[in-house]
Write a protein that holds these residues in place. Structure first.
Motif, PDB file in Angstrom:
ATOM      1  N   ASP A  54       0.840  -1.207   0.000  1.00  0.00           N
ATOM      2  CA  ASP A  54       0.000   0.000   0.000  1.00  0.00           C
ATOM      3  C   ASP A  54       0.875   1.257   0.000  1.00  0.00           C
ATOM      4  O   ASP A  54       0.585   2.235  -0.701  1.00  0.00           O
ATOM      5  CB  ASP A  54      -0.921   0.002   1.215  1.00  0.00           C
ATOM      6  CG  ASP A  54      -2.007  -1.062   1.143  1.00  0.00           C
ATOM      7  OD1 ASP A  54      -2.214  -1.616   0.038  1.00  0.00           O
ATOM      8  OD2 ASP A  54      -2.626  -1.342   2.179  1.00  0.00           O
ATOM      9  N   GLY A  55       1.956   1.217   0.793  1.00  0.00           N
ATOM     10  CA  GLY A  55       2.851   2.366   0.859  1.00  0.00           C
ATOM     11  C   GLY A  55       3.556   2.628  -0.460  1.00  0.00           C
ATOM     12  O   GLY A  55       3.681   3.777  -0.890  1.00  0.00           O
ATOM     13  N   LEU A  56       4.011   1.578  -1.124  1.00  0.00           N
ATOM     14  CA  LEU A  56       4.683   1.754  -2.414  1.00  0.00           C
ATOM     15  C   LEU A  56       3.730   2.298  -3.465  1.00  0.00           C
ATOM     16  O   LEU A  56       4.113   3.129  -4.299  1.00  0.00           O
ATOM     17  CB  LEU A  56       5.281   0.419  -2.870  1.00  0.00           C
ATOM     18  CG  LEU A  56       6.425  -0.150  -2.021  1.00  0.00           C
ATOM     19  CD1 LEU A  56       6.885  -1.486  -2.596  1.00  0.00           C
ATOM     20  CD2 LEU A  56       7.593   0.817  -1.937  1.00  0.00           C
ATOM     21  N   GLN A  57       2.478   1.847  -3.442  1.00  0.00           N
ATOM     22  CA  GLN A  57       1.492   2.345  -4.400  1.00  0.00           C
ATOM     23  C   GLN A  57       1.250   3.839  -4.212  1.00  0.00           C
ATOM     24  O   GLN A  57       1.128   4.586  -5.187  1.00  0.00           O
ATOM     25  CB  GLN A  57       0.183   1.567  -4.248  1.00  0.00           C
ATOM     26  CG  GLN A  57       0.222   0.181  -4.877  1.00  0.00           C
ATOM     27  CD  GLN A  57      -1.094  -0.562  -4.719  1.00  0.00           C
ATOM     28  OE1 GLN A  57      -1.755  -0.453  -3.697  1.00  0.00           O
ATOM     29  NE2 GLN A  57      -1.460  -1.316  -5.732  1.00  0.00           N
ATOM     30  N   LYS A  58       1.191   4.283  -2.970  1.00  0.00           N
ATOM     31  CA  LYS A  58       0.964   5.703  -2.700  1.00  0.00           C
ATOM     32  C   LYS A  58       2.116   6.559  -3.234  1.00  0.00           C
ATOM     33  O   LYS A  58       1.911   7.690  -3.663  1.00  0.00           O
ATOM     34  CB  LYS A  58       0.788   5.924  -1.201  1.00  0.00           C
ATOM     35  CG  LYS A  58      -0.510   5.371  -0.639  1.00  0.00           C
ATOM     36  CD  LYS A  58      -0.586   5.553   0.865  1.00  0.00           C
ATOM     37  CE  LYS A  58      -1.873   4.943   1.421  1.00  0.00           C
ATOM     38  NZ  LYS A  58      -1.946   5.048   2.898  1.00  0.00           N
ATOM     39  N   ILE A  59       3.324   5.987  -3.211  1.00  0.00           N
ATOM     40  CA  ILE A  59       4.496   6.709  -3.713  1.00  0.00           C
ATOM     41  C   ILE A  59       4.450   6.838  -5.233  1.00  0.00           C
ATOM     42  O   ILE A  59       4.972   7.799  -5.814  1.00  0.00           O
ATOM     43  CB  ILE A  59       5.787   5.987  -3.280  1.00  0.00           C
ATOM     44  CG1 ILE A  59       5.950   6.053  -1.759  1.00  0.00           C
ATOM     45  CG2 ILE A  59       7.023   6.561  -3.974  1.00  0.00           C
ATOM     46  CD1 ILE A  59       7.011   5.099  -1.216  1.00  0.00           C
ATOM     47  N   GLY A  60       3.810   5.890  -5.885  1.00  0.00           N
ATOM     48  CA  GLY A  60       3.765   5.867  -7.339  1.00  0.00           C
ATOM     49  C   GLY A  60       4.537   4.717  -7.932  1.00  0.00           C
ATOM     50  O   GLY A  60       4.633   4.592  -9.163  1.00  0.00           O
ATOM     51  N   LEU A  61       5.106   3.861  -7.081  1.00  0.00           N
ATOM     52  CA  LEU A  61       5.767   2.649  -7.552  1.00  0.00           C
ATOM     53  C   LEU A  61       4.717   1.584  -7.835  1.00  0.00           C
ATOM     54  O   LEU A  61       3.525   1.770  -7.551  1.00  0.00           O
ATOM     55  CB  LEU A  61       6.788   2.173  -6.514  1.00  0.00           C
ATOM     56  CG  LEU A  61       7.974   3.122  -6.306  1.00  0.00           C
ATOM     57  CD1 LEU A  61       8.770   2.726  -5.054  1.00  0.00           C
ATOM     58  CD2 LEU A  61       8.894   3.122  -7.511  1.00  0.00           C
TER      59      LEU A  61
ATOM     60  N   ASP B 210      10.206   3.467   7.819  1.00  0.00           N
ATOM     61  CA  ASP B 210      11.294   4.389   7.490  1.00  0.00           C
ATOM     62  C   ASP B 210      11.655   4.272   6.011  1.00  0.00           C
ATOM     63  O   ASP B 210      11.874   5.275   5.311  1.00  0.00           O
ATOM     64  CB  ASP B 210      12.500   4.091   8.376  1.00  0.00           C
ATOM     65  CG  ASP B 210      13.627   5.109   8.230  1.00  0.00           C
ATOM     66  OD1 ASP B 210      13.450   6.116   7.522  1.00  0.00           O
ATOM     67  OD2 ASP B 210      14.697   4.882   8.844  1.00  0.00           O
ATOM     68  N   ALA B 211      11.721   3.026   5.536  1.00  0.00           N
ATOM     69  CA  ALA B 211      12.056   2.804   4.124  1.00  0.00           C
ATOM     70  C   ALA B 211      11.025   3.455   3.205  1.00  0.00           C
ATOM     71  O   ALA B 211      11.380   4.102   2.205  1.00  0.00           O
ATOM     72  CB  ALA B 211      12.151   1.302   3.839  1.00  0.00           C
ATOM     73  N   MET B 212       9.748   3.300   3.535  1.00  0.00           N
ATOM     74  CA  MET B 212       8.707   3.897   2.687  1.00  0.00           C
ATOM     75  C   MET B 212       8.801   5.423   2.691  1.00  0.00           C
ATOM     76  O   MET B 212       8.603   6.077   1.667  1.00  0.00           O
ATOM     77  CB  MET B 212       7.327   3.423   3.137  1.00  0.00           C
ATOM     78  CG  MET B 212       7.044   1.986   2.731  1.00  0.00           C
ATOM     79  SD  MET B 212       5.336   1.470   3.082  1.00  0.00           S
ATOM     80  CE  MET B 212       5.429   1.182   4.858  1.00  0.00           C
ATOM     81  N   THR B 213       9.100   5.996   3.852  1.00  0.00           N
ATOM     82  CA  THR B 213       9.275   7.456   3.920  1.00  0.00           C
ATOM     83  C   THR B 213      10.424   7.904   3.036  1.00  0.00           C
ATOM     84  O   THR B 213      10.327   8.887   2.285  1.00  0.00           O
ATOM     85  CB  THR B 213       9.530   7.886   5.378  1.00  0.00           C
ATOM     86  OG1 THR B 213       8.412   7.510   6.187  1.00  0.00           O
ATOM     87  CG2 THR B 213       9.736   9.384   5.467  1.00  0.00           C
ATOM     88  N   ARG B 214      11.544   7.184   3.115  1.00  0.00           N
ATOM     89  CA  ARG B 214      12.705   7.523   2.294  1.00  0.00           C
ATOM     90  C   ARG B 214      12.403   7.382   0.810  1.00  0.00           C
ATOM     91  O   ARG B 214      12.802   8.211  -0.020  1.00  0.00           O
ATOM     92  CB  ARG B 214      13.887   6.628   2.659  1.00  0.00           C
ATOM     93  CG  ARG B 214      14.441   6.844   4.060  1.00  0.00           C
ATOM     94  CD  ARG B 214      15.593   5.892   4.281  1.00  0.00           C
ATOM     95  NE  ARG B 214      16.166   5.974   5.609  1.00  0.00           N
ATOM     96  CZ  ARG B 214      17.493   5.953   5.862  1.00  0.00           C
ATOM     97  NH1 ARG B 214      18.341   5.869   4.857  1.00  0.00           N
ATOM     98  NH2 ARG B 214      17.948   6.013   7.095  1.00  0.00           N
ATOM     99  N   LEU B 215      11.700   6.309   0.455  1.00  0.00           N
ATOM    100  CA  LEU B 215      11.403   6.059  -0.952  1.00  0.00           C
ATOM    101  C   LEU B 215      10.497   7.135  -1.541  1.00  0.00           C
ATOM    102  O   LEU B 215      10.471   7.345  -2.759  1.00  0.00           O
ATOM    103  CB  LEU B 215      10.763   4.669  -1.124  1.00  0.00           C
ATOM    104  CG  LEU B 215      11.713   3.483  -0.884  1.00  0.00           C
ATOM    105  CD1 LEU B 215      10.926   2.181  -0.810  1.00  0.00           C
ATOM    106  CD2 LEU B 215      12.788   3.405  -1.958  1.00  0.00           C
ATOM    107  N   GLY B 216       9.755   7.824  -0.679  1.00  0.00           N
ATOM    108  CA  GLY B 216       8.910   8.899  -1.145  1.00  0.00           C
ATOM    109  C   GLY B 216       9.676  10.022  -1.821  1.00  0.00           C
ATOM    110  O   GLY B 216       9.117  10.767  -2.638  1.00  0.00           O
ATOM    111  N   SER B 217      10.982  10.122  -1.528  1.00  0.00           N
ATOM    112  CA  SER B 217      11.797  11.182  -2.140  1.00  0.00           C
ATOM    113  C   SER B 217      12.168  10.871  -3.585  1.00  0.00           C
ATOM    114  O   SER B 217      12.756  11.707  -4.272  1.00  0.00           O
ATOM    115  CB  SER B 217      13.075  11.412  -1.317  1.00  0.00           C
ATOM    116  OG  SER B 217      13.920  10.271  -1.352  1.00  0.00           O
ATOM    117  N   LEU B 218      11.802   9.670  -4.075  1.00  0.00           N
ATOM    118  CA  LEU B 218      12.077   9.327  -5.468  1.00  0.00           C
ATOM    119  C   LEU B 218      11.171  10.103  -6.416  1.00  0.00           C
ATOM    120  O   LEU B 218      11.498  10.249  -7.598  1.00  0.00           O
ATOM    121  CB  LEU B 218      11.883   7.825  -5.701  1.00  0.00           C
ATOM    122  CG  LEU B 218      12.927   6.888  -5.080  1.00  0.00           C
ATOM    123  CD1 LEU B 218      12.477   5.448  -5.230  1.00  0.00           C
ATOM    124  CD2 LEU B 218      14.290   7.085  -5.737  1.00  0.00           C
ATOM    125  N   VAL B 219      10.029  10.575  -5.922  1.00  0.00           N
ATOM    126  CA  VAL B 219       9.062  11.232  -6.812  1.00  0.00           C
ATOM    127  C   VAL B 219       8.992  12.729  -6.525  1.00  0.00           C
ATOM    128  O   VAL B 219       9.462  13.202  -5.504  1.00  0.00           O
ATOM    129  CB  VAL B 219       7.663  10.596  -6.654  1.00  0.00           C
ATOM    130  CG1 VAL B 219       7.721   9.139  -7.066  1.00  0.00           C
ATOM    131  CG2 VAL B 219       7.167  10.708  -5.224  1.00  0.00           C
TER     132      VAL B 219
END
Length: 383
Positions: free
Chosen positions: A299-306, A374-383
């Protein structure tokens, strides 16, 4: 950094996941690449390891493994896997992890020029072991998004040189769980030996795990590999096992005795006591825990756009990145992700031959929930 770490023929090439771990450590990041379970070991199992060592269980064991562990495994294989009438002295061999079981089987069964059917995406250590023995891996694609099997493609990969078919269920890296119908289709299409790696058997979320050896259609022609590395979060203990027809189990015992003598004795005893101690509720809670991690992370990755590919089992998640960083190879994306977020994942080049057609990476979910958050928060900076 990672572009050259692919499935080359000939010499042993370290999988990219090893380099990922090194690069993540350099930046003090979060390693969601290598499949090292970082969750706590059950306290009872730790206590029994200490107790067994103090009690003097510190010597070489029987080449087949400690009797206590083989007895415990026979009970577990009956009540959980549905494989009955096992003789712990003839059918079960304790091994140095699932890797040690597969290495021993390769040494026992294979000759240069043989062929083994392998489903792709595949586990790189399986493929490298086959190559060390001069064996050709005949790859059969599992088709995304549900990693379905085309039985006609499977039949086309078979030949008189086929020594066995390798089935990893639940699968690493895909999380594919082979259904009873798919296992039955394999049995109908192929009348030879099937080797199953069931290391992640207690992590099956959407489809029940079925052991091929429990099916009447496959009676007498299945070798089952298992491990407690992931179940008890003891990847460094190297306690696995192999269930095989008696004649093959005899030959396997001789092979593993020559390769590494035995798995660590006190740790064998601790696992035996753990198996006897924990009932079905322990395994249900384990399965529920990993299902929850899968769903929250997806769910977290989908919200990021992955584009997460929600696995049916195991504790990995494949994730597409084309919508975020189109045009990159999986190795290039893995590199950028480490540099920009400090989060490590394994590129698809570890698991498929044509990584240019597989724009995804593999995350490991066997970490505490706060680390995954923490990983999902960090990955949010990819977009």
């Amino acid at each position: 950094m990672l572009a050259k770490l692919s499935r080359q023929s000939g010499a042993i090439v370290p999988p990219a996941l090893r380099q990922i771990s090194i690069e993540v450590a350099k930046v003090g990041g979060l390693n969601l690449g290598q499949g090292v379970c970082q969750l706590p070991v059950p306290s009872y199992v730790l206590e029994q390891a200490n107790a067994a060592a103090r009690e003097g269980v510190n010597r070489y064991t029987n080449p087949r493994g400690l009797e206590s562990l083989r007895l415990a495994l026979a009970k577990k294989l009956s009540w959980y896997n549905g494989i009955d009438n096992l003789d712990p002295d003839r059918d079960i061999v304790v091994t140095c992890g699932a890797t040690g079981a597969f290495e021993g089987l390769c040494a026992t069964l294979l000759d240069p020029g043989d062929e083994v059917v392998v489903f792709e995406p595949s586990y790189p250590y399986h493929v490298q072991a086959l190559r060390r023995y001069g064996v050709d891996a005949k790859f059969v694609a599992l088709h995304a998004p549900d990693w379905s099997l085309d039985i006609e493609e499977f039949k086309a990969a078979l030949s008189p040189k086929t020594k066995f078919v390798l089935v990893c269920t639940p699968g690493n890296p895909s999380g594919k769980v082979f259904s009873v119908q798919e296992l039955g289709a394999l049995a109908d299409a192929y009348n030879g030996l099937i080797v199953t790696d069931e290391t992640y058997e207690h992590m099956a979320f959407d489809i029940p795990h079925v052991s091929a050896a429990s099916l009447p259609a496959l009676a007498g022609r299945v070798v089952t590999i298992g491990s407690y590395s992931k179940t008890f979060s003891i990847t460094g203990w190297r306690i696995g096992y192999c269930l095989a027809p008696p004649a093959l189990a005899d030959a396997l015992t001789s092979a593993v005795d020559a390769i590494y003598a035995c798995a660590p004795a006190p740790l064998q005893e601790a696992v035996a006591r753990g198996i006897d101690h924990f009932g079905p509720e322990f395994y249900k809670l384990l399965n529920d825990k990993y299902r929850g991690k899968r769903d929250r992370f997806a769910d977290g990755l989908q919200k990021i756009g992955l584009e997460p590919k929600r696995p049916q089992g195991a504790y990995y998640m494949l994730c597409g990145y084309d919508k975020v960083m189109p045009g990159l190879s999986s190795a290039e994306f893995a590199n950028k992700m480490i540099m920009r977020t400090g989060v490590g994942a394994v590129p698809s080049s570890d698991f498929v031959r044509q990584a240019d057609k597989a724009p995804w990476v593999r995350f490991c979910l066997a970490l505490e929930d706060d680390v995954l958050e923490d990983a999902m928060t960090r990955l949010g900076s990819l977009v």
